[in-house]
Design an enzyme around this catalytic site. Structure first.
Site, PDB file in Angstrom:
ATOM      1  N   SER A   1       0.927  -1.153  -0.074  1.00 31.50           N
ATOM      2  CA  SER A   1      -0.056   0.210   0.068  1.00 31.50           C
ATOM      3  C   SER A   1       1.044   1.085  -0.055  1.00 31.50           C
ATOM      4  O   SER A   1       2.004   1.097   0.185  1.00 31.50           O
ATOM      5  CB  SER A   1      -0.887  -0.031   1.218  1.00 31.50           C
ATOM      6  OG  SER A   1      -0.190  -0.093   2.275  1.00 31.50           O
TER       7      SER A   1
ATOM      8  N   GLY B   1      -3.663   7.004  -5.433  1.00 32.00           N
ATOM      9  CA  GLY B   1      -4.650   7.837  -5.484  1.00 32.00           C
ATOM     10  C   GLY B   1      -4.153   9.065  -6.329  1.00 32.00           C
ATOM     11  O   GLY B   1      -4.910   9.778  -7.366  1.00 32.00           O
TER      12      GLY B   1
ATOM     13  N   ASP C   1      -5.969  -8.634  -0.642  1.00 35.55           N
ATOM     14  CA  ASP C   1      -6.783  -8.096   0.707  1.00 35.55           C
ATOM     15  C   ASP C   1      -8.246  -8.855   0.760  1.00 35.55           C
ATOM     16  O   ASP C   1      -8.934  -8.866  -0.202  1.00 35.55           O
ATOM     17  CB  ASP C   1      -7.177  -6.929   0.944  1.00 35.55           C
ATOM     18  CG  ASP C   1      -5.843  -6.021   0.932  1.00 35.55           C
ATOM     19  OD1 ASP C   1      -4.679  -6.450   1.115  1.00 35.55           O
ATOM     20  OD2 ASP C   1      -5.992  -4.460   1.111  1.00 35.55           O
TER      21      ASP C   1
ATOM     22  N   PRO D   1       7.783  -8.952  -7.781  1.00 32.82           N
ATOM     23  CA  PRO D   1       6.400  -8.823  -7.149  1.00 32.82           C
ATOM     24  C   PRO D   1       5.260  -8.414  -7.882  1.00 32.82           C
ATOM     25  O   PRO D   1       4.127  -8.716  -7.730  1.00 32.82           O
ATOM     26  CB  PRO D   1       6.938  -7.700  -6.342  1.00 32.82           C
ATOM     27  CG  PRO D   1       8.170  -7.848  -6.145  1.00 32.82           C
ATOM     28  CD  PRO D   1       8.860  -8.406  -7.263  1.00 32.82           C
TER      29      PRO D   1
ATOM     30  N   CYS E   1     -12.647  26.872  11.898  1.00 36.62           N
ATOM     31  CA  CYS E   1     -13.558  26.142  12.385  1.00 36.62           C
ATOM     32  C   CYS E   1     -13.329  26.054  14.102  1.00 36.62           C
ATOM     33  O   CYS E   1     -13.503  27.291  14.744  1.00 36.62           O
ATOM     34  CB  CYS E   1     -13.681  24.761  11.879  1.00 36.62           C
ATOM     35  SG  CYS E   1     -15.426  23.954  12.152  1.00 36.62           S
TER      36      CYS E   1
ATOM     37  N   HIS F   1     -14.578  25.675   6.487  1.00 40.65           N
ATOM     38  CA  HIS F   1     -13.243  25.161   5.914  1.00 40.65           C
ATOM     39  C   HIS F   1     -12.868  25.560   4.780  1.00 40.65           C
ATOM     40  O   HIS F   1     -13.014  24.985   3.686  1.00 40.65           O
ATOM     41  CB  HIS F   1     -13.143  23.442   5.725  1.00 40.65           C
ATOM     42  CG  HIS F   1     -13.171  23.056   7.292  1.00 40.65           C
ATOM     43  ND1 HIS F   1     -12.276  22.751   8.314  1.00 40.65           N
ATOM     44  CD2 HIS F   1     -14.379  22.524   8.312  1.00 40.65           C
ATOM     45  CE1 HIS F   1     -12.556  22.326   9.411  1.00 40.65           C
ATOM     46  NE2 HIS F   1     -14.095  22.316   9.367  1.00 40.65           N
TER      47      HIS F   1
ATOM     48  N   GLU G   1     -10.072  25.571   3.186  1.00 41.54           N
ATOM     49  CA  GLU G   1      -8.833  24.678   2.726  1.00 41.54           C
ATOM     50  C   GLU G   1      -9.523  23.666   1.808  1.00 41.54           C
ATOM     51  O   GLU G   1      -8.592  23.361   0.693  1.00 41.54           O
ATOM     52  CB  GLU G   1      -8.203  24.087   3.575  1.00 41.54           C
ATOM     53  CG  GLU G   1      -8.797  22.752   4.839  1.00 41.54           C
ATOM     54  CD  GLU G   1      -9.544  23.312   5.748  1.00 41.54           C
ATOM     55  OE1 GLU G   1     -10.046  24.279   5.957  1.00 41.54           O
ATOM     56  OE2 GLU G   1     -10.117  22.623   6.637  1.00 41.54           O
TER      57      GLU G   1
HETATM   58  N1  GLN Z   1     -15.434  20.986  17.564  1.00 39.82           N
HETATM   59  C1  GLN Z   1     -15.923  22.188  16.955  1.00 39.82           C
HETATM   60  C2  GLN Z   1     -17.451  21.850  16.773  1.00 39.82           C
HETATM   61  O1  GLN Z   1     -18.050  20.717  16.319  1.00 39.82           O
HETATM   62  C3  GLN Z   1     -15.047  22.481  15.681  1.00 39.82           C
HETATM   63  C4  GLN Z   1     -15.211  21.594  14.537  1.00 39.82           C
HETATM   64  C5  GLN Z   1     -14.174  21.737  13.535  1.00 39.82           C
HETATM   65  O2  GLN Z   1     -13.168  22.325  13.929  1.00 39.82           O
HETATM   66  N2  GLN Z   1     -14.125  21.084  12.423  1.00 39.82           N
HETATM   67  O3  GLN Z   1     -18.127  22.718  16.265  1.00 39.82           O
END
Ligand code: GLN
Length: 534
Positions: free
Chosen positions: A13, A18, A148, A191, A383, A509, A511
């Site tokens: 693996s 990916g 597997d 292999p 968050c 988020h 990101e």
């Molecule tokens: N623990 C926090 C909540 O549930 C923040 C979650 C997070 O950072 N993704 O609201």
């Protein structure tokens, strides 16, 4: 009609299956085809949402609120398409759906079996991805390694699909390892031969081999592999260890795999357009500056737990020709007495506190936030990072000493962060957070608005707790600005401190939406401010 590419893995693996799948998808998209991606994970969790980030890495959230494997983050970053619930299928999801149908009486008295009921369910998920995405080509990665026990139902389904659809509708790409033996100084094919045999024993004939190898393989090695595996020599390509994963599509393209797949599908080999990708690779290879960004979190022993955050930082770095040196800081270490923050953040030009769950390490993150706020260090909170920024501000600027989140102290007197009312009755942990895209309205003349340059945005969420609006006025009086609001439910999405050179935090988020070719506005301005922090 949709064509299907299946990417399996053999020998060991962690070969970069990916990345191989994403690279193929990128190349086919660059040839003008609409592509979509999907991953099968053989484990029995319904999704990775409840898994420990230190074991499994981050949970990648799609726009529709699916909690998925981190490989989907690679997919989105490579192909720049938004994926959805059809993109990550686990054994847990397949079995629970079959059992639900059985209880509902859908099988009309039949004995429910692995073949055909489980395999049909898997097959339907493959075809559903094709139908709902309307893609020309769907690329499906099969998690785990061929052989597997756990992935056998998936492999058996692929055998049926290969039989049903044939060579012009399906292509099978097997990724394997060609190890180098020090001493005899040779690359070894055995292999790989055995791994292809394993696949053939399960009734699948792979059409392509992608061989992970430390060095380019010779013609004679490929001839030998071809002889033993019945795969044409030109369909065997090298995946030489790359210093940067984003180079892999270009390396694969040089070996014509995209063209060969299209020919197998009887599809026109359109001219390829890789200009944007080549430009970004050029930038990555020509970084002229460096900046240290401290990432303060509780899962730092596994960097993959913050994969998309780290990627988003790097993407912004590419824009500013800057190498991002992430200083990984375990927030629990900051909780120790006599900890010298000045020493720890000596070379740090920006501090980021990303998402997280549970009370461990919280006070350390709050210390880091306090340090950033009081020392004018550019700060980005994500968050949990936003929730803690508000708690820090309430405690230290508004004198609410016991301000906290009810996640960490259910009985605290000043619940600055609290459960949303619709979360108060939730019992199950899996899939019950506030997930996926929600609208956010940006207030003009704020940092957030200047970053996005538009009034209405959509960002992906994954949290249970919210800013408690009862405290809004008090915090505003003391200088906190609420620059992003979800108007439908009056929830706080972004906060910032105008008196600080760059202090911003968001409940969502960002990101997940950053791309190497197009960094995210919040990361863009954060890295820009960090570079200006001399
Ligand atoms: N623990 C926090 C909540 O549930 C923040 C979650 C997070 O950072 N993704 O609201």
């Amino acid at each position: 009609m949709t064509k299907y590419v299946f990417v399996t893995g053999g020998v060991v693996s962690g070969l970069g299956k990916g990345i191989t799948a994403s690279s193929l998808a990128l190349l086919l998209k660059a040839r003008g085809y609409k592509v979509f991606m999907q991953k099968f994970d053989p484990y029995f969790n319904v999704d990775p949402g409840t898994m420990n980030p230190i074991q499994h890495g981050e949970v990648f959230v799609t726009y529709d609120g699916s909690e998925t494997d981190l490989d989907l983050g690679h997919y989105e970053r490579f192909i720049d398409e938004e994926l959805n619930y059809t993109s990550n299928i686990t054994s847990g999801k397949i079995y629970s759906s079959v059992i639900e149908k059985e209880r509902h009486g859908d099988y009309l008295g039949a004995t429910v079996q692995l073949v055909p009921h489980i395999t049909n369910e898997i097959k339907n998920k493959v075809y559903e991805a094709g139908l709902t995405s309307k893609a020309d080509i769907v690329i499906t990665e099969i998690g785990g390694t061929v052989g597997d026990i756990e992935s056998q139902a998936f492999i058996e389904t692929l055998r049926q699909i290969q039989y049903e659809k044939g060579m012009t509708e399906t292509a099978f790409v097997h990724t394997t390892l060609i190890p180098y033996i020090i001493g005899s100084n040779e690359l070894k094919t055995k292999p790989t031969q055995n791994s292809v045999k394993d696949l053939q024993n399960m009734g699948i004939r792979p059409n392509f081999l992608v061989c992970r190898t430390p060095f380019t393989t010779s013609d004679s090695l490929k001839e030998k592999l071809s002889l033993f595996t019945s795969i044409p020599k030109e369909n065997i390509i090298d995946a030489v260890d790359a210093k940067n994963i984003y180079e892999i599509p270009l390396n694969m393209h040089k070996q014509n795999i995209d063209e060969l797949i299209l020919k197998q599908f009887n599809l026109p080999v359109n001219k390829i357009n890789l200009k944007d990708w080549e430009d970004v690779i050029y930038r990555m290879d020509n970084l002229t500056k460096e900046v240290e960004i401290a990432l303060v979190g509780k899962y730092v022993e596994l960097h993959d737990a913050y994969l998309s955050v780290a990627e988003a930082l790097r993407h912004a770095g590419y824009k500013y020709h800057t190498k991002i040196n992430i200083k990984w800081i375990n927030s629990e270490d900051l909780e120790k007495q006599n900890v010298k923050l000045k020493e720890i953040f000596k070379n740090t030009k920006g501090i980021i506190v990303p998402g997280g769950f549970g009370s461990r390490g919280i006070e350390g993150m709050i210390k880091a936030i306090n340090y950033a706020r009081c020392n004018n260090i550019p700060f980005l909170g994500i968050c949990l990072g936003m929730q803690l920024s508000v708690i820090e501000f309430a405690r230290n600027v508004c004198n609410l000493e016991d301000a906290n989140s009810t996640e960490f102290n259910a009985l605290c007197k000043n619940p600055i962060i609290d459960l949303m009312s619709d979360q108060k009755t939730v019992i199950n942990m899996g899939g019950t957070l506030r997930l996926g895209n929600y609208n956010c309205h940006l207030i003009k003349n704020t940092l957030a608005y200047n970053d996005y340059k538009t009034e209405n945005i959509k960002e992906r969420h994954r949290h249970r707790y919210e800013f408690n609006n009862k405290y809004k006025e008090l915090l505003e009086e003391k200088g906190l600005v609420f620059s992003g609001i979800n108007q439908e439910s009056n929830l706080v999405e972004i906060i910032e401190l105008p008196k600080h050179p760059h202090f911003i935090a968001c409940q969502f988020h960002p990101e997940f939406k950053s791309r190497p070719t197009r960094c995210h506005p919040l990361f863009d301005s954060f890295i820009k401010a960090s570079l200006e922090n001399k």
